[in-house]
Enzyme design. Structure first.
Site: not given
Length: 295
Positions: A172, A97, A240
């Site tokens: 995502k 990711s 993140k």
């Protein structure tokens, strides 16, 4: 016919993906700097490689499972990286990711080396990988995304081509916004129920099938109630991803006030030393002078 797959990165997520690939009859060669993680997969039937280049040389597909664009770039283009061993036409499937723009740059550099690239980040975590029920959102050209499915069908029950390279990573980020907000909303509702004297453990069943129901409600409200902080993810990893979503929102001039507040709470918990804890530890945010301290 067995697919010849290299797995670069055998952490919690990569290890689950690798386990499932071996169990479904694929020929897996694995590389990770942590030899214990490699050994866990070789014990199940995978082969070990001393470098990412060696793993790629033995394979037609290379799966990446890592935590940042810098680590992905080093594994692919660094010394003894994937490009040193991969045959022309090898398909790299990045299940990390990472930032969509970084993905586009990585894919362009790979193309210059004669390699193909699909970004296919996931939702569902290690438990879903182990039973072949991940949700995958793929970015790349139609042929490459179709070819990647030859391998990914073993780990995913939902596989969607979202668009060109980078589209999977963008999807995502949207997934993570929805998850983060839901985690926090369920934690907040759990604390309200506890403070109001309602048996919060009964709420998931009471709301099942209604508009407020969700997979996160069903899994996490019971964990919030009992302060079950066993790790299936990390708060700092969500930071993140929320940083990435906010960076994208700045580029698109998209207002995201709820995401901003959610991200700040995650950053506060990380600053308080809880970054390595599971999302269940969001309950720590709701502590007050009259709240019981989790053990």
């Amino acid at each position: 016919m067995s697919n010849r797959v290299a797995l670069i990165g055998a952490g919690a997520m990569g290890g689950a993906i690798g386990t499932r690939l071996v169990e479904t009859g694929n020929s897996l060669t694995v590389f990770d700097l942590d030899r214990e993680k490699v050994a866990a997969l070789t014990g199940k039937g995978a082969s070990a490689a001393d470098t990412a280049a060696a793993a790629a040389a033995a394979s037609d597909f290379v799966i990446l499972s890592m935590n940042s664009p810098g680590i992905v770039r080093a594994a692919v283009f660094g010394p003894r990286g994937v490009v040193e061993g991969a045959k022309p036409g090898t398909l790299i499937i990045d299940m990390s990711s990472i930032d969509p723009d970084a993905t586009k740059a990585l894919a362009a550099d790979a193309a210059e080396k004669g390699l193909r690239w699909v970004d296919s980040p996931l939702s569902g975590g290690a438990p879903k990988a182990l039973i072949g029920q991940l949700t995958l959102m793929a970015g790349g050209n139609e042929r490459d995304v179709s070819d990647a499915h030859q391998v990914l069908q073993h780990v995913a029950s939902n596989y969607t081509h979202m668009g060109p390279v980078g589209a999977g990573q963008t999807t995502k980020l949207i997934n993570q916004v929805l998850c983060a907000l839901n985690f926090l909303a369920v934690a907040e509702a759990t604390q309200l129920a506890l403070d109001a004297g309602v048996d919060a453990a009964k709420i998931p069943q009471a709301l099942k099938g209604g508009r407020a129901d969700s997979a996160i409600l069903q899994e996490y409200m019971p964990r919030y109630v009992t302060k079950d902080y066993r790790r299936t993810g990390r708060i700092d990893n969500m930071v993140k991803d929320l940083n990435g979503a906010q960076d994208l929102a700045r580029r698109t001039n998209t207002a995201m006030p709820l995401t901003a507040a959610c991200a700040e709470i995650h950053r506060m918990l990380t600053a308080a030393g809880l970054g390595g804890e599971d999302q269940a530890a969001l309950m720590e945010f709701f502590k007050g002078p009259n709240k019981e301290i989790a053990g």
